[in-house]
Scaffold this motif. Structure first.
Motif, PDB file in Angstrom:
ATOM      1  N   SER A   1      37.840  37.841  36.795  1.00 52.14           N
ATOM      2  CA  SER A   1      37.864  38.668  37.994  1.00 52.14           C
ATOM      3  C   SER A   1      39.306  38.924  38.400  1.00 52.14           C
ATOM      4  CB  SER A   1      37.117  37.959  39.115  1.00 52.14           C
ATOM      5  OG  SER A   1      37.650  36.677  39.302  1.00 52.14           O
ATOM      6  N   GLU A   2      40.185  39.077  37.420  1.00 53.86           N
ATOM      7  CA  GLU A   2      41.593  39.284  37.679  1.00 53.86           C
ATOM      8  C   GLU A   2      41.834  40.734  38.073  1.00 53.86           C
ATOM      9  OE1 GLU A   2      42.442  37.407  33.773  1.00 53.86           O
ATOM     10  OE2 GLU A   2      44.030  36.437  34.929  1.00 53.86           O
ATOM     11  N   LEU A   3      43.054  40.979  38.533  1.00 53.46           N
ATOM     12  CA  LEU A   3      43.359  42.260  39.144  1.00 53.46           C
ATOM     13  C   LEU A   3      43.837  43.324  38.181  1.00 53.46           C
ATOM     14  CD1 LEU A   3      44.601  44.222  41.304  1.00 53.46           C
ATOM     15  CD2 LEU A   3      46.431  42.591  41.472  1.00 53.46           C
ATOM     16  N   GLU A  46      48.826  43.470  39.939  1.00 54.05           N
ATOM     17  CA  GLU A  46      49.802  42.478  39.462  1.00 54.05           C
ATOM     18  C   GLU A  46      50.791  43.127  38.500  1.00 54.05           C
ATOM     19  OE1 GLU A  46      47.723  39.162  37.730  1.00 54.05           O
ATOM     20  OE2 GLU A  46      46.197  39.255  39.288  1.00 54.05           O
ATOM     21  N   ASN A  49      43.022  37.712  47.124  1.00 51.28           N
ATOM     22  CA  ASN A  49      42.265  37.423  45.906  1.00 51.28           C
ATOM     23  C   ASN A  49      41.866  38.715  45.198  1.00 51.28           C
ATOM     24  OD1 ASN A  49      42.418  34.694  46.292  1.00 51.28           O
ATOM     25  ND2 ASN A  49      40.512  34.583  47.448  1.00 51.28           N
ATOM     26  N   ARG A  50      41.304  38.551  44.046  1.00 53.44           N
ATOM     27  CA  ARG A  50      40.885  39.706  43.250  1.00 53.44           C
ATOM     28  C   ARG A  50      39.521  40.182  43.732  1.00 53.44           C
ATOM     29  NH1 ARG A  50      42.902  35.768  38.684  1.00 53.44           N
ATOM     30  NH2 ARG A  50      45.114  36.254  38.852  1.00 53.44           N
ATOM     31  N   THR A 103      36.557  44.473  39.803  1.00 53.40           N
ATOM     32  CA  THR A 103      36.916  44.671  38.390  1.00 53.40           C
ATOM     33  C   THR A 103      36.424  46.030  37.911  1.00 53.40           C
ATOM     34  OG1 THR A 103      36.825  42.309  37.868  1.00 53.40           O
ATOM     35  CG2 THR A 103      36.571  43.833  36.027  1.00 53.40           C
ATOM     36  N   TRP A 109      42.095  45.001  37.541  1.00 54.93           N
ATOM     37  CA  TRP A 109      41.745  44.022  38.571  1.00 54.93           C
ATOM     38  C   TRP A 109      42.392  44.431  39.885  1.00 54.93           C
ATOM     39  CZ3 TRP A 109      43.510  42.079  33.713  1.00 54.93           C
ATOM     40  CH2 TRP A 109      42.478  41.578  32.901  1.00 54.93           C
ATOM     41  N   HIS A 126      43.153  43.897  44.050  1.00 54.37           N
ATOM     42  CA  HIS A 126      43.305  42.841  45.043  1.00 54.37           C
ATOM     43  C   HIS A 126      42.786  43.248  46.418  1.00 54.37           C
ATOM     44  CE1 HIS A 126      46.331  39.816  43.244  1.00 54.37           C
ATOM     45  NE2 HIS A 126      45.572  40.330  42.296  1.00 54.37           N
TER      46      HIS A 126
END
Length: 521
Positions: A22-24, A418, A435-436, A439, A503, A505
């Protein structure tokens, strides 16, 4: 604007359940990449080798003509040596040949025609895969075997589902796969591949490197390590029929017979006392508790979507609340899942745009890493063999255009993406921009077999389709993490897979996705 794309080649990325997804940032994943470069490098080496062979053949042809000419001359001369040498021209030519022509022939024979080929080989060798690469490729093949429950014979004959090309494994290939498993103390896969090697030998296939005695030696020990004494004894006896003097096999024969005798006595005692021994064999327990569920979903099994829920999923034209870019030409939106909501957007990028992104990404691809909880550092892992590269929006108008399209369709601000590549152990760690929250997963290739994205908590699977993008929220509106969206990539069985992640934010979304009052709002 800091809008970055991350590109990753994913070769056989099985077992990535501990990878935070679940990254940005946005990344692109593909399958071929540098493997294609290796293929063309080998083609160039083959061409160079053929040039060397032609040069050697030309040299040998010259030598052969010279030898044939002298053979005829010397045969005639030796029939009447005095008469032959009585002619002054023949005497002169004999002295000339021995003094000059044989020296020229010696020089020709000693000429090394391999210089160009060896030079090319030396230059290219620095790009060759090493032993670790070969071991990794063998493990990847075994992961495919486990994930898709493939029989060794299917893999050996190359008859993979969805495959149109022909590829097969020789006895030596099967033996090498078994040896890799054996070196890892993986006796389950050692047995499978040594049995396949033995089967192909029994069918008449020949090998210059391995024989049945060697294969049976590995087989007897691998089944013994799995607790199957009778089979170990059987393989040992067959080995000794082929080689009665085999020292280790003779020792093992006595040992297996003794252990089998003890085992039968113990079983008789247990049976008399009403107890029963259970012997379990097969794949060793995995350190990833969700592996079995993950592999089922990769095969399309165990998906929890009832017909009633399925009937509530729709396709529609979507303009994101009459966004100016999509009022006239809305995008096609399809529901993939209901809770949590996962949607797919069709024909979201053109073939030309996808090819440009691949072109930009290929030179930068590097092996992807995971977080090591013991050292706290990023490191490579045998279960994550993908390759990654970042692309910034400033690098090409196509990249900036894709980023803008994501913002227009999702309605979310992507300026807080990011800037650096991060592989984090916690999907919801604070990163300075919140937080992320969501997606965006863009598929840039079709995959003939395998390659699904699976959600183990909700038992859902999404399959790659070129030019489409899948979108979901990783957080509830309250800001709490929605762990139902934890997901993993299934290994590609046949084909290549390029996939891009974006991802997004929390920061910048305050008035675009308002916070809920309840934890799961």
């Amino acid at each position: 604007m800091s809008k970055n794309l991350k590109c990753r080649i994913q070769c056989t990325s099985v077992g990535v359940l501990n990878e935070s997804k679940s990254e940005l940032n946005q990344r692109f994943c593909c399958f071929s990449g540098q493997m294609t470069d290796l293929l063309f490098m080998e083609k160039d080496l083959v061409s160079s080798l053929k040039d060397y062979i032609r040069a050697e053949e030309h040299k040998l042809e010259q030598i052969k003509k010279w030898a044939d000419r002298l053979d005829v001359l010397s045969s005639a001369a030796t029939q009447d040596p005095e008469g032959f040498l009585g002619h002054p021209v023949n005497a002169f030519k004999l002295i000339k040949r021995l003094n000059t022509e044989w020296r020229e022939l010696e020089s020709l024979v000693l000429t090394d025609m391999s210089d160009a080929f060896i030079s090319n080989l030396t230059i290219q060798r620095q790009n060759f895969p090493n032993d670790d690469d070969q071991t990794g490729a063998a493990k990847a093949l075994m992961r495919l075997q486990d994930t898709y429950q493939l029989d060794t014979n299917i893999i050996s004959t190359g008859e993979l589902p969805g495959s149109s090309s022909v590829a097969s494994l020789t006895v030596d290939d099967c033996y090498d796969l078994g040896k890799v498993a054996y070196s890892e103390a993986d006796y389950y896969h050692t047995e499978l591949w040594m049995v396949q090697a033995l089967k192909q030998l029994d069918q008449g296939e020949t090998s210059g490197l391995v024989d049945a005695v060697t294969v049976l030696d590995y087989l007897s020990y691998s089944v013994y390590q799995q607790g199957e004494l009778e089979r170990a004894l059987g393989f040992t006896k067959r080995l000794l029929e082929l080689d009665p003097t085999h020292q280790r096999a003779n020792g093992n024969l006595k040992y297996f017979e003794y252990q089998l005798s003890k085992q039968k006595k113990a079983e008789a005692t247990e049976e008399a006392e009403g107890r029963h021994r259970t012997v379990s064999r097969g794949r060793p327990d995995d350190y990833l508790p969700e592996r079995r569920k993950y592999e089922q979903l990769c095969r399309g099994e165990g998906i929890r979507m009832t017909p009633r829920r399925q009937s509530r999923l729709f396709c529609r034209y979507y303009d994101n609340n009459r966004h100016p870019r999509y009022v006239i030409g809305p995008v096609r939106q399809e529901d993939e899942w209901d809770h949590p909501r996962i949607v797919r957007y069709h024909n979201i990028v053109s073939d030309k745009e996808m090819e440009k992104v691949k072109e930009l990404a290929k030179p930068r691809l590097r092996r992807a890493t995971v977080h090591d909880p013991q050292t706290g550092k990023l490191t490579t892992a045998h279960y994550r063999v993908s390759k990654s590269a970042w692309l910034g929006a400033f690098e090409h108008p196509v990249v900036d255009k894709i980023n803008q399209r994501i913002e227009d369709i999702t309605g979310l601000d992507v300026t807080t993406a990011e800037d650096l590549q991060k592989d984090e152990p916690d999907a919801f760690e604070e990163l300075g921009t919140g937080n992320r929250i969501a997606t965006w997963l863009l598929y840039m290739s079709d995959v003939p077999a395998g390659g699904a994205t699976v959600f183990t908590d909700i038992r859902a699977a999404v399959w790659p389709k070129k030019g489409t993008a899948v979108f979901w929220y990783n957080l509830y509106p309250s800001g709490e993490g929605d762990y139902r969206t934890r997901h993993a990539a299934c290994p590609v069985l046949v084909g290549n897979k390029w996939v891009s992640n974006k991802w997004i934010h929390e920061r910048g979304q305050e008035f675009r996705r308002r916070c809920g009052l309840q934890e799961t709002d």
